[in-house]
Enzyme design. Sequence first.
Site, PDB file in Angstrom:
ATOM      1  N   GLU A 128     -15.130 -46.928 -27.316  1.00 34.79           N
ATOM      2  CA  GLU A 128     -14.528 -45.615 -26.890  1.00 34.79           C
ATOM      3  C   GLU A 128     -13.952 -44.721 -27.134  1.00 34.79           C
ATOM      4  O   GLU A 128     -13.697 -43.503 -26.970  1.00 34.79           O
ATOM      5  CB  GLU A 128     -13.563 -46.060 -25.638  1.00 34.79           C
ATOM      6  CG  GLU A 128     -13.950 -46.529 -24.122  1.00 34.79           C
ATOM      7  CD  GLU A 128     -14.929 -48.092 -24.578  1.00 34.79           C
ATOM      8  OE1 GLU A 128     -14.262 -48.244 -26.239  1.00 34.79           O
ATOM      9  OE2 GLU A 128     -15.084 -48.689 -24.061  1.00 34.79           O
ATOM     10  N   HIS A 184      -9.495 -53.804 -14.852  1.00 31.47           N
ATOM     11  CA  HIS A 184     -10.331 -53.416 -13.869  1.00 31.47           C
ATOM     12  C   HIS A 184      -9.959 -52.701 -12.919  1.00 31.47           C
ATOM     13  O   HIS A 184     -11.265 -52.920 -12.363  1.00 31.47           O
ATOM     14  CB  HIS A 184     -12.025 -53.885 -14.243  1.00 31.47           C
ATOM     15  CG  HIS A 184     -12.191 -54.798 -15.723  1.00 31.47           C
ATOM     16  ND1 HIS A 184     -11.259 -55.709 -16.874  1.00 31.47           N
ATOM     17  CD2 HIS A 184     -13.676 -54.152 -16.464  1.00 31.47           C
ATOM     18  CE1 HIS A 184     -11.922 -56.269 -17.832  1.00 31.47           C
ATOM     19  NE2 HIS A 184     -13.065 -55.356 -17.561  1.00 31.47           N
TER      20      HIS A 184
END
Lengths: 327, 324
Positions: B60, B129
């Site tokens: 990321e 999530h």
Amino acid sequence: MEIDTPTRLSLYREMVRARYFEQRAYDLFIEGLLKGTTHLGLGQEAVAAGFAAAMREGDMTYCTYRGHNHTLLRGAPMDALMGELLGRANGICGGKGGSMHLTDVTKGAMGSYAIVGAHLPIAAGAAWAAQVRGTDQASVCFFGDGTTNIGAFHEALNIAAVWSLPVVFVCENNLYMEYTPIGDVIAVEHPAADRAPAYGLEGIIVDGNDVDAVYETALRALARARRGEGPSLIEAKTYRHGGHSRADPAKYRPSAEVEEWMKRDPIVLYRDRLLALAVEVGDLDQIEAEALAEVDHATELTKATPPPDVAGLMTEVWADGGSAWRN
Amino acid sequence: MAELTYRDAVARGLAQEMERDERVVLIGEDVAKAGGVFKTTAGLLERFGPTRVRDTPISEEAITGMIMGAAMNGLRPVGELMFSDFLATCWDIVTNQIAKTRYMTNGQVELPLVIRTANGGGARFGGQHSQSLENWAMAVPGLKVVAPSSPADVVGLLAAAIRDPDPVVFFEHKMLFPIKGEVPDGELVDELGTARVLREGNDVTLVALARMVPMALEAAEALAAAGISVEVIDLRSLVPLDTRTLLGSVTKTSRLFTVEENPRLIGWGAEISSIVAEELFWDLDGPIVRITTPHIPLPAADELEDLAIPSVQRIVETVRRSAG
Ligand SMILES: Cc1ncc(C[n+]2csc(CCOP(=O)(O)OP(=O)(O)O)c2C)c(N)n1
Ligand SMILES: [Mg+2]
């Protein structure tokens, strides 16, 4: 490879300019005119000079808070850098950056980054854009030995290798992080070179205090990048003459080690080499005098410059030049 | 007019911009060959090729750092973060680097980039999530923050985000991916920083974002049956913030309710409330009420997650109790 004399004189000149500029920055810090902090590259000038000489217009430099040398030697005007250090209206970033964030995009000095490791993926991204757009630019990213232990180092090296990006990663191994020796925190001897094989790269080590060696290594890595053969990871062995930042006396370093490295001052070494190559001492003296005059001029000019216009406080958050977040 | 899912609207918006501007490129995990884990980028690799649509490693910081560097060197990149929760792994790049660099260089660096990411709860994914993190991004000077609630807004606002010269974090709500809506044919470009009044009313203003918008509309319908006339505003963008539309509505209704999916503390509604309290205090007929997820991590089980996130029922009951 034989380096011609004009190039050599220019390498010498650039190292001396960086040296005098940073010595002055230190003095101004002690005087209380330079606020906040400074991280000097005194002793590490050969890395900056060797690379800057090997780079072309359009190439992009990404460096750290220890970035005065790199920004200056890519061609940023010395007085505007001095202005930024002293927080004056002539500052290259209008006083919004400071010592740790010198940037001159017009010269390819794409910024000095102060969160360890962040600029490695950013430099890779600039190289990726060069690849996508089909330019022959390369980007060069300078960082310290301590930076090889942060995740962004690994993420950037890996993707740069897999995508064959035209980026050169240069680890300036000055043996210390802030105060802790790098040897205390790594499982290998060479923080960068020993990790290179993990990315399918050659582990390259260069004497970072030998400007000729740095210059040649830089030329090779940049040529490889431009040929589309991908990144290089170069470990340049060097040493800080002073402490990590501000007025740090660096008492944590053994005096024998410091003495050994001071004998290997890149500027002294190069002066001796040039004299041995029959360069006139007067030419070197003149280079030194000119560099000093340039630093004096930048200092006087900056001292006489007022602080930045306070209107600048609220500008340049957005591309429209302002900072409005609501209507 | 074509009916499109919110999911397909993402690809439509990206394709529209990639077609007109070759500087627009897309990277992220599984975005190319797989077409995205939420299938929001399906077909783009085939259409635009592997140079412009590229799979990355699970990195990321590399995704966000690389789009920043690419934006500095002539591209208009879009980076996908699979889940907004992963912003935490690259928060340095997003906040210290992308958000601040223009200011710190006094305008030398322009960063026309977009970070797209799947945001929000309701899918029983548990606490790592499911977060609604739009208020994190809103708190950082230098980031524009967009969160569309309909397929047409996805296309128009994504196009606007890509054309915008500043960094934009574009939150796609994962529970909205399957919803359908009419999307006008042809090129669609919306405007960042513009809220929409989706339903007019006189008694209370209900301000919502992303998945809370359809819920607010449904609640408004139920409240109308109970004799309360609700004006529903879809903020669409938190930065820039369209306070004009907001203040105009509250001037008319004299009551404000926010419906926020983010956890309570310093959710975006707190800022909205503070603006209205400072600027329209004397026009208010009652307290400002925030309807939010409580200040907890999101749980996974159906009953628990549904209880945590504002529901149509909770909105209706809260408004009725407070404004009825
Ligand atoms: C992520 C992060 N952690 C810690 C710091 C504090 N810090 C600033 S410089 C530095 C040492 C870095 O060492 P090295 O990479 O060897 O570079 P050098 O300073 O020697 O040039 C540290 C720990 C920081 N700026 N960023
Ligand atoms: Mg070091």
